[in-house]
Design an enzyme around this catalytic site. Structure first.
Site, PDB file in Angstrom:
ATOM      1  N   CYS A 110      44.788  42.293  51.993  1.00  0.00           N
ATOM      2  CA  CYS A 110      45.803  42.399  50.938  1.00  0.00           C
ATOM      3  C   CYS A 110      47.097  41.706  51.355  1.00  0.00           C
ATOM      4  O   CYS A 110      47.621  40.857  50.633  1.00  0.00           O
ATOM      5  CB  CYS A 110      46.055  43.875  50.625  1.00  0.00           C
ATOM      6  N   SER A 144      34.102  34.318  37.378  1.00  0.00           N
ATOM      7  CA  SER A 144      35.200  34.586  36.437  1.00  0.00           C
ATOM      8  C   SER A 144      35.676  36.030  36.570  1.00  0.00           C
ATOM      9  O   SER A 144      36.024  36.689  35.598  1.00  0.00           O
ATOM     10  CB  SER A 144      34.744  34.309  34.999  1.00  0.00           C
ATOM     11  N   ARG A 168      33.018  39.775  46.906  1.00  0.00           N
ATOM     12  CA  ARG A 168      33.282  39.994  48.330  1.00  0.00           C
ATOM     13  C   ARG A 168      32.208  40.901  48.915  1.00  0.00           C
ATOM     14  O   ARG A 168      31.630  41.709  48.194  1.00  0.00           O
ATOM     15  CB  ARG A 168      34.691  40.615  48.526  1.00  0.00           C
ATOM     16  N   HIS A 224      62.709  53.934  23.199  1.00  0.00           N
ATOM     17  CA  HIS A 224      62.700  52.856  22.209  1.00  0.00           C
ATOM     18  C   HIS A 224      63.851  51.898  22.484  1.00  0.00           C
ATOM     19  O   HIS A 224      64.949  52.358  22.778  1.00  0.00           O
ATOM     20  CB  HIS A 224      62.865  53.427  20.796  1.00  0.00           C
TER      21      HIS A 224
HETATM   22  C1  LIG Z   1      42.825  36.884  46.611  1.00  0.00           C
HETATM   23  C2  LIG Z   1      42.816  38.383  46.534  1.00  0.00           C
HETATM   24  C3  LIG Z   1      43.727  39.031  45.711  1.00  0.00           C
HETATM   25  C4  LIG Z   1      43.724  40.418  45.632  1.00  0.00           C
HETATM   26  N1  LIG Z   1      44.640  41.014  44.812  1.00  0.00           N
HETATM   27  C5  LIG Z   1      44.646  42.359  44.708  1.00  0.00           C
HETATM   28  C6  LIG Z   1      45.602  43.008  43.895  1.00  0.00           C
HETATM   29  O1  LIG Z   1      46.442  42.365  43.243  1.00  0.00           O
HETATM   30  N2  LIG Z   1      45.589  44.350  43.815  1.00  0.00           N
HETATM   31  C7  LIG Z   1      44.677  45.084  44.507  1.00  0.00           C
HETATM   32  O2  LIG Z   1      44.689  46.312  44.404  1.00  0.00           O
HETATM   33  N3  LIG Z   1      43.751  44.510  45.306  1.00  0.00           N
HETATM   34  C8  LIG Z   1      43.724  43.160  45.415  1.00  0.00           C
HETATM   35  N4  LIG Z   1      42.815  42.563  46.240  1.00  0.00           N
HETATM   36  C9  LIG Z   1      41.862  43.415  46.962  1.00  0.00           C
HETATM   37  C10 LIG Z   1      42.509  44.022  48.237  1.00  0.00           C
HETATM   38  O3  LIG Z   1      42.991  42.977  49.040  1.00  0.00           O
HETATM   39  C11 LIG Z   1      41.491  44.848  48.995  1.00  0.00           C
HETATM   40  O4  LIG Z   1      40.927  45.804  48.143  1.00  0.00           O
HETATM   41  C12 LIG Z   1      42.144  45.558  50.177  1.00  0.00           C
HETATM   42  O5  LIG Z   1      42.684  44.622  51.066  1.00  0.00           O
HETATM   43  C13 LIG Z   1      41.124  46.427  50.905  1.00  0.00           C
HETATM   44  O6  LIG Z   1      41.733  47.052  51.967  1.00  0.00           O
HETATM   45  P1  LIG Z   1      40.899  47.584  53.210  1.00  0.00           P
HETATM   46  O7  LIG Z   1      41.873  48.338  54.037  1.00  0.00           O
HETATM   47  O8  LIG Z   1      39.664  48.242  52.765  1.00  0.00           O
HETATM   48  O9  LIG Z   1      40.391  46.275  53.988  1.00  0.00           O
HETATM   49  P2  LIG Z   1      41.092  44.953  54.510  1.00  0.00           P
HETATM   50  O10 LIG Z   1      42.399  44.713  53.896  1.00  0.00           O
HETATM   51  O11 LIG Z   1      40.066  43.894  54.412  1.00  0.00           O
HETATM   52  O12 LIG Z   1      41.373  45.287  56.037  1.00  0.00           O
HETATM   53  C14 LIG Z   1      40.368  45.541  56.972  1.00  0.00           C
HETATM   54  C15 LIG Z   1      40.870  45.197  58.355  1.00  0.00           C
HETATM   55  O13 LIG Z   1      39.926  45.689  59.313  1.00  0.00           O
HETATM   56  C16 LIG Z   1      39.823  44.768  60.373  1.00  0.00           C
HETATM   57  N5  LIG Z   1      38.530  44.999  61.044  1.00  0.00           N
HETATM   58  C17 LIG Z   1      37.291  44.823  60.516  1.00  0.00           C
HETATM   59  N6  LIG Z   1      36.346  45.220  61.406  1.00  0.00           N
HETATM   60  C18 LIG Z   1      37.020  45.636  62.513  1.00  0.00           C
HETATM   61  C19 LIG Z   1      36.586  46.160  63.767  1.00  0.00           C
HETATM   62  N7  LIG Z   1      35.296  46.358  64.039  1.00  0.00           N
HETATM   63  N8  LIG Z   1      37.526  46.486  64.678  1.00  0.00           N
HETATM   64  C20 LIG Z   1      38.856  46.316  64.400  1.00  0.00           C
HETATM   65  N9  LIG Z   1      39.313  45.835  63.220  1.00  0.00           N
HETATM   66  C21 LIG Z   1      38.403  45.499  62.291  1.00  0.00           C
HETATM   67  C22 LIG Z   1      39.934  43.418  59.697  1.00  0.00           C
HETATM   68  O14 LIG Z   1      40.366  42.418  60.622  1.00  0.00           O
HETATM   69  C23 LIG Z   1      40.967  43.696  58.601  1.00  0.00           C
HETATM   70  O15 LIG Z   1      42.271  43.370  59.020  1.00  0.00           O
HETATM   71  C24 LIG Z   1      42.783  41.173  46.370  1.00  0.00           C
HETATM   72  C25 LIG Z   1      41.867  40.526  47.211  1.00  0.00           C
HETATM   73  C26 LIG Z   1      41.885  39.148  47.294  1.00  0.00           C
HETATM   74  C27 LIG Z   1      40.901  38.479  48.214  1.00  0.00           C
HETATM   75  N1  LIG Z   2      44.278  41.892  40.822  1.00  0.00           N
HETATM   76  C1  LIG Z   2      43.367  42.490  41.593  1.00  0.00           C
HETATM   77  O1  LIG Z   2      43.309  43.703  41.677  1.00  0.00           O
HETATM   78  C2  LIG Z   2      42.424  41.660  42.381  1.00  0.00           C
HETATM   79  C3  LIG Z   2      42.638  40.292  42.499  1.00  0.00           C
HETATM   80  C4  LIG Z   2      41.713  39.553  43.238  1.00  0.00           C
HETATM   81  C5  LIG Z   2      40.648  40.195  43.847  1.00  0.00           C
HETATM   82  N2  LIG Z   2      40.475  41.523  43.732  1.00  0.00           N
HETATM   83  C6  LIG Z   2      39.313  42.193  44.336  1.00  0.00           C
HETATM   84  O2  LIG Z   2      38.551  41.255  45.073  1.00  0.00           O
HETATM   85  C7  LIG Z   2      37.173  41.382  44.728  1.00  0.00           C
HETATM   86  C8  LIG Z   2      36.544  40.028  44.687  1.00  0.00           C
HETATM   87  O3  LIG Z   2      37.021  39.252  43.567  1.00  0.00           O
HETATM   88  P1  LIG Z   2      36.099  38.145  42.908  1.00  0.00           P
HETATM   89  O4  LIG Z   2      36.792  37.620  41.731  1.00  0.00           O
HETATM   90  O5  LIG Z   2      35.625  37.206  43.973  1.00  0.00           O
HETATM   91  O6  LIG Z   2      34.807  38.983  42.523  1.00  0.00           O
HETATM   92  P2  LIG Z   2      34.277  39.637  41.157  1.00  0.00           P
HETATM   93  O7  LIG Z   2      33.135  40.477  41.576  1.00  0.00           O
HETATM   94  O8  LIG Z   2      35.391  40.224  40.381  1.00  0.00           O
HETATM   95  O9  LIG Z   2      33.732  38.386  40.308  1.00  0.00           O
HETATM   96  C9  LIG Z   2      32.756  37.492  40.818  1.00  0.00           C
HETATM   97  C10 LIG Z   2      32.064  36.802  39.665  1.00  0.00           C
HETATM   98  O10 LIG Z   2      31.317  35.700  40.181  1.00  0.00           O
HETATM   99  C11 LIG Z   2      30.090  35.589  39.496  1.00  0.00           C
HETATM  100  N3  LIG Z   2      29.172  34.837  40.386  1.00  0.00           N
HETATM  101  C12 LIG Z   2      28.688  35.207  41.601  1.00  0.00           C
HETATM  102  N4  LIG Z   2      27.933  34.220  42.157  1.00  0.00           N
HETATM  103  C13 LIG Z   2      27.952  33.194  41.268  1.00  0.00           C
HETATM  104  C14 LIG Z   2      27.365  31.879  41.273  1.00  0.00           C
HETATM  105  N5  LIG Z   2      26.634  31.420  42.300  1.00  0.00           N
HETATM  106  N6  LIG Z   2      27.567  31.087  40.189  1.00  0.00           N
HETATM  107  C15 LIG Z   2      28.304  31.533  39.131  1.00  0.00           C
HETATM  108  N7  LIG Z   2      28.885  32.760  39.084  1.00  0.00           N
HETATM  109  C16 LIG Z   2      28.719  33.572  40.142  1.00  0.00           C
HETATM  110  C17 LIG Z   2      29.698  37.027  39.251  1.00  0.00           C
HETATM  111  O11 LIG Z   2      28.791  37.142  38.174  1.00  0.00           O
HETATM  112  C18 LIG Z   2      31.060  37.693  38.938  1.00  0.00           C
HETATM  113  O12 LIG Z   2      31.347  37.706  37.567  1.00  0.00           O
HETATM  114  C19 LIG Z   2      37.120  42.062  43.372  1.00  0.00           C
HETATM  115  O13 LIG Z   2      36.082  43.004  43.377  1.00  0.00           O
HETATM  116  C20 LIG Z   2      38.458  42.720  43.204  1.00  0.00           C
HETATM  117  O14 LIG Z   2      38.324  44.118  43.309  1.00  0.00           O
HETATM  118  C21 LIG Z   2      41.347  42.265  42.980  1.00  0.00           C
END
Ligand SMILES: Cc1cc2nc3c(=O)[nH]c(=O)nc-3n(C[C@H](O)[C@H](O)[C@H](O)COP(=O)(O)OP(=O)(O)OC[C@H]3O[C@@H](n4cnc5c(N)ncnc54)[C@H](O)[C@@H]3O)c2cc1C
Ligand SMILES: NC(=O)c1ccc[n+]([C@@H]2O[C@H](COP(=O)([O-])OP(=O)(O)OC[C@H]3O[C@@H](n4cnc5c(N)ncnc54)[C@H](O)[C@@H]3O)[C@@H](O)[C@H]2O)c1
Length: 473
Positions: free
Chosen positions: A42, A183, A276, A456
């Site tokens: 995150c 998407s 993911r 409002h």
């Molecule tokens: C591009 C993108 C945009 C996103 N936007 C949003 C958003 O707007 N709002 C939202 O709610 N969510 C969003 N998410 C999703 C959000 O980032 C994740 O849901 C969140 O980070 C999950 O937190 P976590 O603590 O489970 O894991 P992570 O944040 O993945 O953290 C896990 C940590 O564990 C460490 N780790 C793993 N295995 C080990 C080990 N064996 N020993 C020691 N350390 C280890 C890793 O290095 C990592 O730092 C987004 C994700 C992406 C990819």
């Molecule tokens: N604003 C937010 O809260 C936010 C922002 C970004 C990411 N995230 C988290 O990160 C996770 C990952 O996001 P994401 O957008 O990668 O996943 P997602 O699961 O939201 O969407 C992935 C999409 O890719 C399609 N897909 C998979 N393989 C494909 C292929 N080979 N060809 C065509 N389509 C294919 C799937 O059918 C699905 O609709 C989400 O589950 C979300 O919870 C959250």
């Protein structure tokens, strides 16, 4: 036997950090082990930098909509932007948030151990650190290892022309034509960024509908607002079966049903946003008899790790690696639940009341059940579902802002009015959803919600009106 700590958390993402803060509040001597970047996905590669890119590119989009601004009496000249400076804005925010997170752990005397941890039996971890292996014992262990991008078979990532969000977040280039595979949230948010900054996008979705996770009405409207009027071509019901980096990047598309090759695209770049996968397969869970479920750590609603359906004593898991809701605030909420239970206060997580948002322009948000999900539940439990809709174009504040596209849709039980789901697309939808989430947490009825007073003129009146319409149903 005395343990080194009351609690050791593996993974310093949002989940692990949230758990650590609550553990200290509850008086637990706590350590957190992190193998890579403090703050996890995150802070470093997810929510934080992507929202910074969305904020900057959203501003560019807004300032380029000259007709729209003219309607408010505002004239702007040519708008220009600096890609590298936008990327730097995101990186500065990441640095600030990460420093803040590290500082908060220090202030609370949480020990931070840099290294890769593995479960090595009940209440025991082995951590590979730069100084060698360390054995740590703890009364309780929380696993919060998070997730990593899923790269479908056949897709080759080089980090330059074909990349996942891990690299997209750096905004190292603005390819004139970029394909986005998927998407979902990432596909949608990055399509918003790229189109605002002048790139042409082709969005590829394997399922037969774009944005399959959203309520169908919202997905339809999102298509009308976020896709059709923009430089976005869509290819639905096809899989990106083979993606080869280079100049150009080639993408072989196959029909999702027949698996026949239907098209070959040649584009400048490809963002793979196909979901993911959990990062839990190298955590030594076999040492305590835990079998992963499609890679996810099995847990119950108290966040206890399960082996053969039974809780493993003193072992907990939270966050993306549990595969429940891959959202930052869901991860930290699960962390708080785990701590409450380990401190003897029984609590279960309530996924239905956890909201979600996509930070596109305008935003999309929801909480609870979609209409189809509510209808399935209604069939199983024998009640009827009703729906009420209100429109941003009927809201004075939205009209004053000149941002009147969008709807709010609420889904509720006909018999007792219980609010089951709320879905919004429109300006500030991500903030608007919170009051609905709080209402669902309390299983409120629209008949009660209809009497709450909203300021409002505010956007919140969109929900006020929806509750009132529903109550009059
Ligand atoms: C591009 C993108 C945009 C996103 N936007 C949003 C958003 O707007 N709002 C939202 O709610 N969510 C969003 N998410 C999703 C959000 O980032 C994740 O849901 C969140 O980070 C999950 O937190 P976590 O603590 O489970 O894991 P992570 O944040 O993945 O953290 C896990 C940590 O564990 C460490 N780790 C793993 N295995 C080990 C080990 N064996 N020993 C020691 N350390 C280890 C890793 O290095 C990592 O730092 C987004 C994700 C992406 C990819
Ligand atoms: N604003 C937010 O809260 C936010 C922002 C970004 C990411 N995230 C988290 O990160 C996770 C990952 O996001 P994401 O957008 O990668 O996943 P997602 O699961 O939201 O969407 C992935 C999409 O890719 C399609 N897909 C998979 N393989 C494909 C292929 N080979 N060809 C065509 N389509 C294919 C799937 O059918 C699905 O609709 C989400 O589950 C979300 O919870 C959250």
């Amino acid at each position: 036997m005395a343990h080194d700590y009351d609690l050791v958390i593996v993974g310093a993402g949002v989940g692990g950090h949230g758990a650590a803060l609550h553990a200290v509040d509850c008086g637990l001597k706590t350590a957190i082990v992190e193998a890579a970047d403090m703050g996890g996905t995150c802070v470093n590669r997810g929510c934080i930098p992507s929202k910074a890119l969305l904020a900057a590119s959203g501003r560019v989009r807004e300032l380029q909509q000259t007709d729209h601004l003219k309607a408010l009496g505002v004239d702007v000249g040519d708008v220009s932007f600096d890609r590298a400076a936008i990327a730097q804005h995101a990186q500065n925010l990441v640095n600030k948030q990460r420093e803040g997170l590290i500082g908060s752990l220090k202030r609370l005397n949480v020990d931070v151990i840099q290294g890769h941890a593995k479960v090595a039996g009940a209440q025991k971890l082995i951590v590979s650190t730069p100084e060698g292996e360390k054995t740590i014992t703890a009364e309780n262990i929380i696993l919060a290892p998070g997730s990593i991008p899923f790269v479908p078979p056949g897709v080759q990532v080089d980090g330059k022309t074909v990349f996942t969000s891990d690299d997209a977040i750096k905004l190292e280039s603005l390819p004139p034509w970029i394909a986005i595979v998927g998407s979902g949230y990432i596909g949608l948010e990055f399509s918003d960024v790229y189109t605002a900054l002048g790139c042409e996008v082709t969005m590829i979705e394997g399922l037969d509908q774009l944005m399959p996770g959203f309520d169908p009405d919202i997905a339809k409207l999102a298509q009308r607002i976020l896709i059709t009027p923009r430089d976005v071509e869509t290819k639905v019901g096809v899989f990106a079966a083979k993606v080869t980096p280079g100049s150009p990047v080639t993408i072989e598309l196959i029909d999702a049903k027949t698996k026949e090759l239907v098209d070959v695209l040649e584009v400048d770049a490809c963002l793979v946003a196909a979901g993911r996968v959990p990062a839990a397969n190298d955590m030594g869970l076999e040492s305590v008899g835990v079998e992963l479920n499609r890679g996810f750590i099995p847990v119950n609603d108290k966040m206890q790790v399960l082996s053969d359906g039974k809780p493993v004593p003193h072992l907990w898991a939270i966050g993306d690696a549990t595969g429940k809701m891959m959202l930052a605030h869901a991860a930290s909420a699960q962390g708080i639940i785990a701590i409450e239970n380990m401190c003897g206060r029984t609590r279960e997580i309530d996924y239905r009341s956890i909201p979600a948002a996509a930070f596109t322009h305008p935003e999309i948000s929801f909480v609870g059940l979609t209409e189809p999900q509510a209808k399935d539940l209604a069939k199983a439990e024998g009640f009827e579902v009703a729906v009420a809709r209100t429109y941003f174009k009927g809201n004075a504040k939205a009209l004053a802002e000149g941002e009147a596209e969008g709807i709010a849709k609420i889904v509720f039980r006909k018999d007792n009015g219980e609010l089951l789901g709320v879905h919004i697309i429109g300006i500030h939808a991500a903030d608007l959803i919170q009051e609905a989430a709080n209402a669902i947490a309390k299983r409120e009825s629209v008949n009660t919600l209809a009497f709450l007073v909203h300021t409002h003129p505010t956007l919140s009146e969109i929900l006020d009106e929806a509750y009132k319409r529903a109550a009059a149903h």
